[in-house]
Scaffold this motif. Structure first.
Motif, PDB file in Angstrom:
ATOM      1  N   ASN A 152      35.151  26.551  32.448  1.00  0.00           N
ATOM      2  CA  ASN A 152      35.928  26.270  31.240  1.00  0.00           C
ATOM      3  C   ASN A 152      36.094  27.571  30.461  1.00  0.00           C
ATOM      4  O   ASN A 152      35.954  27.510  29.372  1.00  0.00           O
ATOM      5  CB  ASN A 152      35.428  25.225  30.460  1.00  0.00           C
ATOM      6  CG  ASN A 152      34.071  25.648  29.840  1.00  0.00           C
ATOM      7  OD1 ASN A 152      33.422  26.395  30.262  1.00  0.00           O
ATOM      8  ND2 ASN A 152      33.615  24.862  28.783  1.00  0.00           N
ATOM      9  N   GLY A 153      36.244  28.727  31.231  1.00  0.00           N
ATOM     10  CA  GLY A 153      36.628  29.746  30.345  1.00  0.00           C
ATOM     11  C   GLY A 153      37.923  29.807  29.621  1.00  0.00           C
ATOM     12  O   GLY A 153      38.853  29.078  29.820  1.00  0.00           O
ATOM     13  N   LYS A 154      38.054  30.530  28.455  1.00  0.00           N
ATOM     14  CA  LYS A 154      39.298  30.377  27.748  1.00  0.00           C
ATOM     15  C   LYS A 154      40.331  31.639  27.821  1.00  0.00           C
ATOM     16  O   LYS A 154      39.580  32.801  27.550  1.00  0.00           O
ATOM     17  CB  LYS A 154      38.720  30.039  26.239  1.00  0.00           C
ATOM     18  CG  LYS A 154      37.928  28.958  26.183  1.00  0.00           C
ATOM     19  CD  LYS A 154      38.600  27.615  26.430  1.00  0.00           C
ATOM     20  CE  LYS A 154      37.602  26.535  26.543  1.00  0.00           C
ATOM     21  NZ  LYS A 154      38.231  25.357  27.035  1.00  0.00           N
ATOM     22  N   ASN A 155      41.399  31.686  27.795  1.00  0.00           N
ATOM     23  CA  ASN A 155      42.352  32.900  27.694  1.00  0.00           C
ATOM     24  C   ASN A 155      42.724  33.146  26.461  1.00  0.00           C
ATOM     25  O   ASN A 155      43.516  34.195  26.228  1.00  0.00           O
ATOM     26  CB  ASN A 155      43.426  32.466  28.984  1.00  0.00           C
ATOM     27  CG  ASN A 155      42.754  32.362  30.329  1.00  0.00           C
ATOM     28  OD1 ASN A 155      42.566  33.608  30.787  1.00  0.00           O
ATOM     29  ND2 ASN A 155      42.680  31.393  30.937  1.00  0.00           N
ATOM     30  N   SER A 156      42.790  32.140  25.338  1.00  0.00           N
ATOM     31  CA  SER A 156      43.258  32.509  24.276  1.00  0.00           C
ATOM     32  C   SER A 156      42.430  33.583  23.451  1.00  0.00           C
ATOM     33  O   SER A 156      41.143  33.746  23.645  1.00  0.00           O
ATOM     34  CB  SER A 156      43.353  31.432  23.322  1.00  0.00           C
ATOM     35  OG  SER A 156      42.059  30.757  22.858  1.00  0.00           O
ATOM     36  N   GLY A 160      37.699  30.309  35.755  1.00  0.00           N
ATOM     37  CA  GLY A 160      39.079  29.811  35.512  1.00  0.00           C
ATOM     38  C   GLY A 160      39.756  30.854  34.567  1.00  0.00           C
ATOM     39  O   GLY A 160      40.858  30.429  34.388  1.00  0.00           O
ATOM     40  N   LEU A 161      39.091  31.907  34.341  1.00  0.00           N
ATOM     41  CA  LEU A 161      39.797  32.990  33.583  1.00  0.00           C
ATOM     42  C   LEU A 161      40.667  33.833  34.605  1.00  0.00           C
ATOM     43  O   LEU A 161      40.383  33.974  35.700  1.00  0.00           O
ATOM     44  CB  LEU A 161      38.651  33.651  32.874  1.00  0.00           C
ATOM     45  CG  LEU A 161      37.953  33.192  31.891  1.00  0.00           C
ATOM     46  CD1 LEU A 161      36.836  33.947  31.449  1.00  0.00           C
ATOM     47  CD2 LEU A 161      38.835  32.847  30.802  1.00  0.00           C
ATOM     48  N   ALA A 162      41.662  34.253  33.900  1.00  0.00           N
ATOM     49  CA  ALA A 162      42.669  35.342  34.805  1.00  0.00           C
ATOM     50  C   ALA A 162      41.857  36.540  35.118  1.00  0.00           C
ATOM     51  O   ALA A 162      40.884  36.786  34.415  1.00  0.00           O
ATOM     52  CB  ALA A 162      43.877  35.489  33.936  1.00  0.00           C
ATOM     53  N   LYS A 163      42.256  37.067  36.404  1.00  0.00           N
ATOM     54  CA  LYS A 163      41.397  38.177  36.997  1.00  0.00           C
ATOM     55  C   LYS A 163      41.558  39.316  35.676  1.00  0.00           C
ATOM     56  O   LYS A 163      40.600  40.208  35.601  1.00  0.00           O
ATOM     57  CB  LYS A 163      42.035  38.666  38.221  1.00  0.00           C
ATOM     58  CG  LYS A 163      41.761  37.661  39.120  1.00  0.00           C
ATOM     59  CD  LYS A 163      42.340  38.097  40.590  1.00  0.00           C
ATOM     60  CE  LYS A 163      42.188  36.873  41.556  1.00  0.00           C
ATOM     61  NZ  LYS A 163      42.747  37.465  42.908  1.00  0.00           N
ATOM     62  N   THR A 212      38.431  41.294  34.314  1.00  0.00           N
ATOM     63  CA  THR A 212      38.186  42.886  34.580  1.00  0.00           C
ATOM     64  C   THR A 212      38.099  43.380  33.171  1.00  0.00           C
ATOM     65  O   THR A 212      37.343  44.270  32.973  1.00  0.00           O
ATOM     66  CB  THR A 212      39.580  43.221  35.225  1.00  0.00           C
ATOM     67  OG1 THR A 212      39.484  42.735  36.527  1.00  0.00           O
ATOM     68  CG2 THR A 212      39.469  44.679  35.207  1.00  0.00           C
ATOM     69  N   ASN A 213      38.755  42.960  32.164  1.00  0.00           N
ATOM     70  CA  ASN A 213      38.629  43.467  30.779  1.00  0.00           C
ATOM     71  C   ASN A 213      37.261  43.464  30.075  1.00  0.00           C
ATOM     72  O   ASN A 213      36.522  44.364  29.666  1.00  0.00           O
ATOM     73  CB  ASN A 213      39.807  43.073  29.930  1.00  0.00           C
ATOM     74  CG  ASN A 213      41.193  43.510  30.133  1.00  0.00           C
ATOM     75  OD1 ASN A 213      41.473  44.620  30.990  1.00  0.00           O
ATOM     76  ND2 ASN A 213      42.147  42.830  29.956  1.00  0.00           N
TER      77      ASN A 213
END
Length: 410
Positions: free
Chosen positions: A27-31, A62-65, A69-70
């Motif tokens: 449940n990682g968040k991308n915002s 579930g975070l974007a790669k 990476t960042n």
């Protein structure tokens, strides 16, 4: 350095994200508002050894790669995480690059206030132990206790200046919210010690405080035998009997900030008077101190608690140890029927039990629990053994990183 590290509150983000980390679904968040949370989540997976490559981190959270990476790049730039090549295998192809906590990453200090001594540990962020120290109590007052804590912290800081924070674990009862040791029984009459405030004021570092058995449960959940479990009970047998409970993957705390007290569950309402005011409390019958006194009297031998188990083939010794298991099972079954844990974890002097006594307890609680659903509740010894409470004090600091509350950088 400690002065360069920022303590950031995460309370304002509670309404914007789900705080509980579901390791299976991710449940990682991308915002952008979730940056602190994502950093904590990624670091938790690396530090606990759950994931050690960027691809695994992305899949698990579930975070974007690019997000993963960042974040990893930030950690590496600040010397928090390092890359290393996995050991060579017979399989052809390139060896994977794995991520670990860097050697130069900040360290943490844990303090344990026990009934007879105060202990300190210097740990890495992945719970590798570098140094431990102990001061045994003679005469004790609140002021002496605080000075002993200062002395141990100073010793740890002689070896390592780059300290991220300090965790304190204490025997109870304690006021967790305010960091106060309240009125532990059989503790030299020492009461109402504001130990958290004193340490925070002297060292100007983030300081965390909890009951010692809550800390042990936390260490076992994050790094130990409870990593895969969502609900388990830690049973700590010592001069008293204590407990810590993990519920839904989090250490349980009451709304008022008090700990669970399995040792003060009554197994006989007309039984022995306990110092807590109740009658028939479990620890009046089955604490290691009480059991040892019974064994000394009946055998005439002055042995350690652990050494009495070595002569358990003597009928009089076996009778007392069997009674101890029966009493503990009675208290445990009451708790199991209320809380339905997936596992029981033994700590403190329970580590001294031979495996056949561990198995006896497991059989008894499973025979007597109300839910006969085919699910066997295992009883296992703590991964960190008798150091679980001490390591757990340090784990308080790491847990605040994992939750996104304590930041390496803003």
């Amino acid at each position: 350095m400690a002065g360069d590290l920022a303590l950031a509150s995460y309370h304002d983000l509670k309404g914007k994200m789900i705080m509980q980390v579901n390791m299976k679904k991710g449940n990682g968040k991308n915002s952008i508002t979730s940056k602190q949370f994502n950093r904590g989540l990624i670091f938790q997976l690396i530090a606990t050894g759950t994931c050690n490559t960027r691809i695994e981190l992305s899949r698990r959270t579930g975070l974007a790669k690019t997000t993963v990476t960042n974040i990893v790049a930030e950690f590496m730039e600040k010397g928090i995480v390092k890359e290393c090549e996995e050991e060579l295998t017979e399989v052809c192809g390139r060896n994977p690059i794995i991520l670990k906590v860097a050697d130069q990453a900040p360290k943490i200090i844990g303090i344990l206030v026990f009934r007879t001594n105060i202990q300190a540990v210097l740990c890495s962020l992945d719970m590798q132990i570098f140094r431990t120290e102990t001061i045994e109590f003679g005469e004790l007052t609140g002021d002496i206790l605080i000075q002993n804590a200062f002395e141990l912290i100073d010793r740890m800081m002689e070896e390592e200046k780059n300290i991220l924070g300090i965790g304190i674990a204490s025997i109870g009862p304690v006021d967790i919210r305010n960091g106060i040791i309240l009125n532990p029984p059989r503790f030299y009459g020492v009461k109402h010690v504001p130990i958290k405030e004193a340490i925070q004021k002297k060292y100007n570092l983030p300081v965390y405080f909890d009951h010692d058995n809550n800390c042990a449960a936390l260490a076992e959940k994050l790094f130990g035998i409870g990593k895969a479990e969502q609900d388990f009970l830690l049973l700590a047998v010592s001069n008293g009997i204590g407990s810590g409970f993990v519920c839904g993957g989090e250490v349980f705390h009451s709304h008022r900030g008090f700990e669970t007290e399995l040792g003060h569950v009554s197994i006989n309402c007309k039984g022995l008077q306990c110092s807590c005011g109740n009658r028939g409390c479990l620890e009046m019958y089955a604490s290691s101190y009480v059991v040892r006194e019974k064994l000394k009297k009946i055998t005439g031998l002055n042995l350690s608690y652990a050494d009495y188990f070595k002569i358990h083939d003597r009928p009089e010794v076996e009778d007392i140890l069997e009674e101890m298991i029966q009493d503990i099972s009675a208290g445990l079954v009451s708790i199991i029927n209320m809380l339905q844990p997936e596992m029981i974890v033994l700590g403190y002097d329970g580590i001294d039990w031979p495996e056949d006594y561990v198995k006896k307890l497991e059989i008894l609680i499973n025979d007597r629990k109300i839910a006969q659903d085919g699910w066997n509740i295992p009883v296992k010894k703590a991964y960190f053994g008798k150091q679980a409470q001490l390591v757990g004090a340090a784990a308080l600091v790491v847990n605040s990183i994992f939750k996104g509350e304590l930041q390496f950088f803003v």
